[in-house]
Design a protein around this motif. Structure first.
Motif, mmCIF file in Angstrom:
data_model
loop_
_atom_site.group_PDB
_atom_site.id
_atom_site.type_symbol
_atom_site.label_atom_id
_atom_site.label_comp_id
_atom_site.label_asym_id
_atom_site.label_seq_id
_atom_site.Cartn_x
_atom_site.Cartn_y
_atom_site.Cartn_z
ATOM 1 N N ALA A 1 0.821 -1.171 0.001
ATOM 2 C CA ALA A 1 -0.025 0.011 -0.114
ATOM 3 C C ALA A 1 0.946 1.232 -0.018
ATOM 4 O O ALA A 1 0.721 2.263 -0.711
ATOM 5 C CB ALA A 1 -0.858 -0.121 1.439
ATOM 6 N N ARG A 2 1.931 1.277 0.843
ATOM 7 C CA ARG A 2 2.833 2.617 0.799
ATOM 8 C C ARG A 2 3.543 2.526 -0.541
ATOM 9 O O ARG A 2 3.900 3.472 -0.983
ATOM 10 C CB ARG A 2 3.922 2.304 2.103
ATOM 11 C CG ARG A 2 3.077 2.167 3.319
ATOM 12 C CD ARG A 2 3.706 2.545 4.695
ATOM 13 N NE ARG A 2 3.730 4.314 4.682
ATOM 14 C CZ ARG A 2 4.384 4.799 5.616
ATOM 15 N NH1 ARG A 2 5.248 4.286 6.244
ATOM 16 N NH2 ARG A 2 4.299 6.271 5.680
ATOM 17 N N LEU A 3 4.041 1.303 -1.095
ATOM 18 C CA LEU A 3 4.665 1.478 -2.475
ATOM 19 C C LEU A 3 3.649 1.953 -3.611
ATOM 20 O O LEU A 3 4.080 2.908 -4.317
ATOM 21 C CB LEU A 3 5.304 -0.069 -3.026
ATOM 22 C CG LEU A 3 5.589 -0.021 -4.270
ATOM 23 C CD1 LEU A 3 6.959 0.617 -4.333
ATOM 24 C CD2 LEU A 3 6.158 -1.738 -4.573
ATOM 25 N N ALA A 4 2.355 1.891 -3.614
ATOM 26 C CA ALA A 4 1.539 2.300 -4.360
ATOM 27 C C ALA A 4 1.342 3.825 -4.150
ATOM 28 O O ALA A 4 1.303 4.527 -5.205
ATOM 29 C CB ALA A 4 0.123 1.652 -4.101
ATOM 30 N N HIS B 1 5.435 8.350 -10.458
ATOM 31 C CA HIS B 1 5.179 8.090 -11.618
ATOM 32 C C HIS B 1 4.666 8.777 -12.557
ATOM 33 O O HIS B 1 5.173 9.198 -13.818
ATOM 34 C CB HIS B 1 4.241 6.719 -12.004
ATOM 35 C CG HIS B 1 4.783 5.287 -11.293
ATOM 36 N ND1 HIS B 1 4.306 4.258 -11.137
ATOM 37 C CD2 HIS B 1 6.152 5.153 -11.031
ATOM 38 C CE1 HIS B 1 4.901 3.419 -10.653
ATOM 39 N NE2 HIS B 1 6.287 4.112 -10.553
ATOM 40 N N PRO B 2 3.696 9.745 -12.255
ATOM 41 C CA PRO B 2 3.195 10.964 -13.222
ATOM 42 C C PRO B 2 4.532 11.989 -13.547
ATOM 43 O O PRO B 2 4.328 12.425 -14.718
ATOM 44 C CB PRO B 2 1.988 11.631 -12.417
ATOM 45 C CG PRO B 2 1.536 10.545 -11.376
ATOM 46 C CD PRO B 2 2.737 9.907 -11.022
ATOM 47 N N GLU C 1 4.509 -4.295 -14.768
ATOM 48 C CA GLU C 1 3.540 -3.894 -13.599
ATOM 49 C C GLU C 1 2.759 -2.944 -13.765
ATOM 50 O O GLU C 1 1.433 -2.889 -13.543
ATOM 51 C CB GLU C 1 4.443 -3.615 -12.501
ATOM 52 C CG GLU C 1 5.365 -4.398 -11.868
ATOM 53 C CD GLU C 1 6.806 -4.751 -12.665
ATOM 54 O OE1 GLU C 1 7.681 -5.351 -12.106
ATOM 55 O OE2 GLU C 1 6.592 -4.207 -13.868
ATOM 56 N N ASN C 2 2.958 -1.912 -14.462
ATOM 57 C CA ASN C 2 2.143 -0.694 -14.780
ATOM 58 C C ASN C 2 1.150 -0.696 -16.109
ATOM 59 O O ASN C 2 0.565 0.143 -16.406
ATOM 60 C CB ASN C 2 2.763 0.573 -14.931
ATOM 61 C CG ASN C 2 3.575 0.754 -13.218
ATOM 62 O OD1 ASN C 2 2.800 0.491 -12.380
ATOM 63 N ND2 ASN C 2 4.746 1.239 -13.198
ATOM 64 N N GLY C 3 1.319 -1.915 -16.811
ATOM 65 C CA GLY C 3 0.579 -1.997 -17.903
ATOM 66 C C GLY C 3 0.664 -1.030 -18.927
ATOM 67 O O GLY C 3 -0.046 -0.597 -19.723
ATOM 68 N N LEU C 4 2.110 -0.843 -19.284
ATOM 69 C CA LEU C 4 2.662 0.430 -20.432
ATOM 70 C C LEU C 4 2.906 -0.320 -21.735
ATOM 71 O O LEU C 4 3.398 0.333 -22.496
ATOM 72 C CB LEU C 4 3.747 0.965 -19.541
ATOM 73 C CG LEU C 4 3.574 1.714 -18.376
ATOM 74 C CD1 LEU C 4 4.968 2.220 -17.659
ATOM 75 C CD2 LEU C 4 2.373 2.650 -18.216
ATOM 76 N N ALA C 5 2.640 -1.550 -21.628
ATOM 77 C CA ALA C 5 3.190 -2.120 -23.044
ATOM 78 C C ALA C 5 2.684 -1.504 -24.625
ATOM 79 O O ALA C 5 3.390 -1.399 -25.395
ATOM 80 C CB ALA C 5 2.974 -3.733 -23.097
ATOM 81 N N GLU C 6 1.433 -1.190 -24.106
ATOM 82 C CA GLU C 6 0.742 -0.463 -25.509
ATOM 83 C C GLU C 6 1.190 0.749 -25.910
ATOM 84 O O GLU C 6 1.031 1.335 -26.761
ATOM 85 C CB GLU C 6 -0.899 -0.525 -25.265
ATOM 86 C CG GLU C 6 -1.222 0.673 -24.216
ATOM 87 C CD GLU C 6 -0.920 0.026 -22.803
ATOM 88 O OE1 GLU C 6 -1.550 0.825 -21.779
ATOM 89 O OE2 GLU C 6 -0.549 -1.074 -22.561
ATOM 90 N N ALA D 1 8.179 -7.928 -5.180
ATOM 91 C CA ALA D 1 7.639 -6.736 -5.242
ATOM 92 C C ALA D 1 7.468 -6.218 -6.895
ATOM 93 O O ALA D 1 6.683 -5.337 -7.000
ATOM 94 C CB ALA D 1 8.244 -5.423 -4.595
ATOM 95 N N GLN D 2 8.049 -6.905 -7.797
ATOM 96 C CA GLN D 2 8.065 -6.967 -9.063
ATOM 97 C C GLN D 2 6.988 -7.741 -9.843
ATOM 98 O O GLN D 2 6.574 -8.835 -9.183
ATOM 99 C CB GLN D 2 9.536 -6.874 -9.952
ATOM 100 C CG GLN D 2 10.475 -5.839 -9.282
ATOM 101 C CD GLN D 2 11.531 -5.563 -9.890
ATOM 102 O OE1 GLN D 2 12.197 -6.615 -10.650
ATOM 103 N NE2 GLN D 2 12.388 -4.473 -10.065
#
Length: 199
Positions: free
Chosen positions: A78-81, A88-89, A117-122, A158-159
């Motif tokens: 939760a703290r990592l999030a 990230h932004p 992890e962040n769904g960035l492939a697209e 964590a990854q």
């Protein structure tokens, strides 16, 4: 311009691939370096991190105490999030600025540790995953970075899993062995990227 996403779990050798691609002429946008830049002393990013996690994550000189912060966030999803929601932004905006400076025929390699992890492939025309077995990665972290085995395993946990990372790959570079076996793979990849960028 060809947009490539480069990723790999901690200890897989992604940084070495990124270094090689840069040496061949790729424009490398390194998310880890940018993540440090956006929380440098005096930045709004660092102020936001300190407000969220408290003054104990700052060193006496006002810089971020990364080991202390890492000890907090890698033990608590939760703290990592919450940390990721701050950083990230800022990284995304700075990455876009750097990409905008590239020329039309350039190969722009986005070095993104948390791509899966962040769904960035697209976001990329091609995703390259540097791969090595979990046990190989743990051994490297202990031997090369001086981590305790327990800490190394926590970082892996964590990854994304290896399977999750491979699921988004268009190209997989096998870095199970010594670095001498990696370089020819990266050189071959670079030649393919140049052809694609030119087309």
């Amino acid at each position: 311009m060809l947009k490539v996403g480069l990723t790999g779990g901690i200890g897989a050798g992604k940084s070495e691939v990124s270094r090689l691609l840069a040496s061949y002429g790729a424009v490398v946008v390194d998310s880890d370096l940018i993540a440090r830049e956006v929380v440098a002393p005096g930045t709004p990013g660092l102020a936001a991190v300190a407000a969220e996690f408290g003054p104990e994550v700052l060193r006496a000189d006002g810089s971020l105490d990364r080991p202390r912060l890492g000890g907090i966030v890698f033990a608590d999803p939760a703290r990592l999030a919450r940390l990721n929601a701050i950083v990230h932004p800022l990284v995304r905006d700075r990455s876009a600025e750097l990409e905008a400076q590239a020329g039309p025929g350039d190969v722009v390699v986005h070095d993104v540790p948390l791509l899966a992890e962040n769904g960035l492939a697209e976001l990329y025309e091609l995703v390259v995953v540097v791969d090595a077995a979990d046990e190989t990665r743990v051994e490297r972290l202990v031997r090369l970075r001086g981590m305790e085995e327990r800490e190394a395993r926590a970082r892996l946990a964590a990854q994304a899993t290896r399977a999750d990372r491979l699921a988004v790959a268009d190209v997989v570079l096998d870095n199970e062995g010594p670095l001498e076996r990696l370089e020819p793979q990266v050189r071959s990849l670079w030649e393919r990227l140049l052809v694609r960028a030119a087309g």
